[in-house]
Motif scaffolding. Sequence first.
Motif, PDB file in Angstrom:
ATOM      1  N   GLN A 259       3.135 -10.196  -4.980  1.00  0.00           N
ATOM      2  CA  GLN A 259       1.992  -9.771  -5.790  1.00  0.00           C
ATOM      3  C   GLN A 259       1.220  -8.714  -5.006  1.00  0.00           C
ATOM      4  OE1 GLN A 259       1.318 -11.527  -8.834  1.00  0.00           O
ATOM      5  NE2 GLN A 259      -0.151  -9.923  -9.377  1.00  0.00           N
ATOM      6  N   LEU A 260       1.103  -7.495  -5.583  1.00  0.00           N
ATOM      7  CA  LEU A 260       0.426  -6.406  -4.884  1.00  0.00           C
ATOM      8  C   LEU A 260      -1.035  -6.283  -5.307  1.00  0.00           C
ATOM      9  CD1 LEU A 260       3.177  -3.625  -4.991  1.00  0.00           C
ATOM     10  CD2 LEU A 260       2.910  -5.561  -3.422  1.00  0.00           C
ATOM     11  N   GLY A 261      -1.291  -6.427  -6.591  1.00  0.00           N
ATOM     12  CA  GLY A 261      -2.637  -6.372  -7.149  1.00  0.00           C
ATOM     13  C   GLY A 261      -2.725  -7.403  -8.246  1.00  0.00           C
ATOM     14  N   SER A 262      -3.806  -7.380  -9.000  1.00  0.00           N
ATOM     15  CA  SER A 262      -3.971  -8.393 -10.037  1.00  0.00           C
ATOM     16  C   SER A 262      -2.908  -8.302 -11.128  1.00  0.00           C
ATOM     17  CB  SER A 262      -5.362  -8.285 -10.666  1.00  0.00           C
ATOM     18  OG  SER A 262      -5.546  -7.021 -11.276  1.00  0.00           O
ATOM     19  N   ASN A 263      -2.329  -7.108 -11.342  1.00  0.00           N
ATOM     20  CA  ASN A 263      -1.310  -6.988 -12.390  1.00  0.00           C
ATOM     21  C   ASN A 263      -0.135  -6.111 -11.969  1.00  0.00           C
ATOM     22  OD1 ASN A 263      -2.709  -4.576 -12.405  1.00  0.00           O
ATOM     23  ND2 ASN A 263      -2.635  -4.325 -14.614  1.00  0.00           N
ATOM     24  N   VAL A 264       0.096  -6.010 -10.659  1.00  0.00           N
ATOM     25  CA  VAL A 264       1.220  -5.228 -10.140  1.00  0.00           C
ATOM     26  C   VAL A 264       2.018  -6.095  -9.174  1.00  0.00           C
ATOM     27  CG1 VAL A 264       1.933  -3.171  -8.867  1.00  0.00           C
ATOM     28  CG2 VAL A 264      -0.082  -3.075 -10.344  1.00  0.00           C
ATOM     29  N   VAL A 265       3.340  -6.127  -9.373  1.00  0.00           N
ATOM     30  CA  VAL A 265       4.209  -6.926  -8.510  1.00  0.00           C
ATOM     31  C   VAL A 265       5.315  -6.050  -7.927  1.00  0.00           C
ATOM     32  CG1 VAL A 265       3.786  -9.075  -9.755  1.00  0.00           C
ATOM     33  CG2 VAL A 265       5.689  -7.608 -10.432  1.00  0.00           C
ATOM     34  N   MET A 266       5.895  -6.510  -6.843  1.00  0.00           N
ATOM     35  CA  MET A 266       6.998  -5.800  -6.192  1.00  0.00           C
ATOM     36  C   MET A 266       8.158  -6.783  -5.978  1.00  0.00           C
ATOM     37  SD  MET A 266       7.065  -3.916  -2.443  1.00  0.00           S
ATOM     38  CE  MET A 266       6.638  -5.425  -1.538  1.00  0.00           C
ATOM     39  N   LYS A 267       9.359  -6.360  -6.377  1.00  0.00           N
ATOM     40  CA  LYS A 267      10.563  -7.136  -6.118  1.00  0.00           C
ATOM     41  C   LYS A 267      11.430  -6.352  -5.151  1.00  0.00           C
ATOM     42  CE  LYS A 267      14.544  -9.371  -8.305  1.00  0.00           C
ATOM     43  NZ  LYS A 267      15.258  -9.664  -9.573  1.00  0.00           N
ATOM     44  N   LEU A 268      12.009  -7.063  -4.202  1.00  0.00           N
ATOM     45  CA  LEU A 268      12.825  -6.421  -3.173  1.00  0.00           C
ATOM     46  C   LEU A 268      14.312  -6.688  -3.405  1.00  0.00           C
ATOM     47  CD1 LEU A 268      10.735  -7.357   0.009  1.00  0.00           C
ATOM     48  CD2 LEU A 268      10.700  -5.194  -1.259  1.00  0.00           C
ATOM     49  N   THR A 269      15.105  -5.648  -3.227  1.00  0.00           N
ATOM     50  CA  THR A 269      16.555  -5.805  -3.137  1.00  0.00           C
ATOM     51  C   THR A 269      16.939  -5.448  -1.697  1.00  0.00           C
ATOM     52  OG1 THR A 269      17.154  -3.515  -3.683  1.00  0.00           O
ATOM     53  CG2 THR A 269      16.726  -5.018  -5.531  1.00  0.00           C
ATOM     54  N   ALA A 270      18.213  -5.452  -1.394  1.00  0.00           N
ATOM     55  CA  ALA A 270      18.625  -5.138  -0.029  1.00  0.00           C
ATOM     56  C   ALA A 270      18.231  -3.721   0.364  1.00  0.00           C
ATOM     57  CB  ALA A 270      20.133  -5.322   0.112  1.00  0.00           C
ATOM     58  N   LYS A 271      18.261  -2.798  -0.589  1.00  0.00           N
ATOM     59  CA  LYS A 271      17.997  -1.405  -0.276  1.00  0.00           C
ATOM     60  C   LYS A 271      16.765  -0.821  -0.962  1.00  0.00           C
ATOM     61  CE  LYS A 271      22.885  -0.231   0.513  1.00  0.00           C
ATOM     62  NZ  LYS A 271      23.987   0.684   0.117  1.00  0.00           N
TER      63      LYS A 271
END
Length: 279
Positions: A259-271
């Motif tokens: 969770q980056l902000g109240s309505n922004v998310v980040m998903k990680l892959t290997a690259k």
Amino acid sequence: MRYVLAISGGVDSVVLLDVMSRTEKDIVVAHFDHGIRQDSAADARFVEALAAKYRAQYIGQREELGADASEEQARERRYAFLNDIAADFGGTVATAHHQDDIVETVALNLRRGARWRGLAGMSDSRILRPLSSWTKQQVYEYAAKHRLEWCEDETNSSEKYTRNTLRRLLQQKTSPEVRFEVYELWRQQRKLRRTIEAELKRFDKQVLGRYFLTQIEENVAIELLYYYILRQFSASLLNSQLEQTLIAVKTGRPGTMWQLGSNVVMKLTAKSVIIDRVD
């Protein structure tokens, strides 16, 4: 050009509507009701009637954010609403921010640790601020001269909100001359910020690569992430949030969500880094 005017019903936005209506014919009155106050529906009715008076199209939206909603959450939802309307109409958002608002924002941003960006707040090139050179006193004088009517939002005097406390301190502790100097500094920093943004925009594709972000200098990576998220999602992250985001990029396992902000998310892959909005 079509203009989407952010009208709350307060004196600032009522003056904005009157000023814009005298020079522009293609305007849309947009009102966002946060649902923070129980009686806020009355403001919506007032603004809708005001739009009819000026023969402007009215678009309103209410959300139930509740009395405990943060300033950041309320701001993000309001701008998401305004930007959506502007996108639908192919128009430009215009807000009623004036010189005193800008000085408050600079002080608030520096207090929050926004570093040099704090001196260049309210610089989103997608948003028009026709009253930015006006003082609050000039806004009141215009309203009185043209016999305008407006609603007073009781949350503007609430001790709950940091901005209100800071506003009173600035009024008590600083002179009009000092506030004007801060405003002039903001104008200079805004120009510099736009130059920097133009350069950083060239790296939008690279900023989504984990290897790229881990190989460049940390302060540069933070700036790239900040401006990418601002442009794509209209979310302005604090420096502490950006630092945590970069740590996650460097150390997070593939498949994890952040969770980056109240309505922004980040998903990680290997690259890669995948950033998206959640409602």
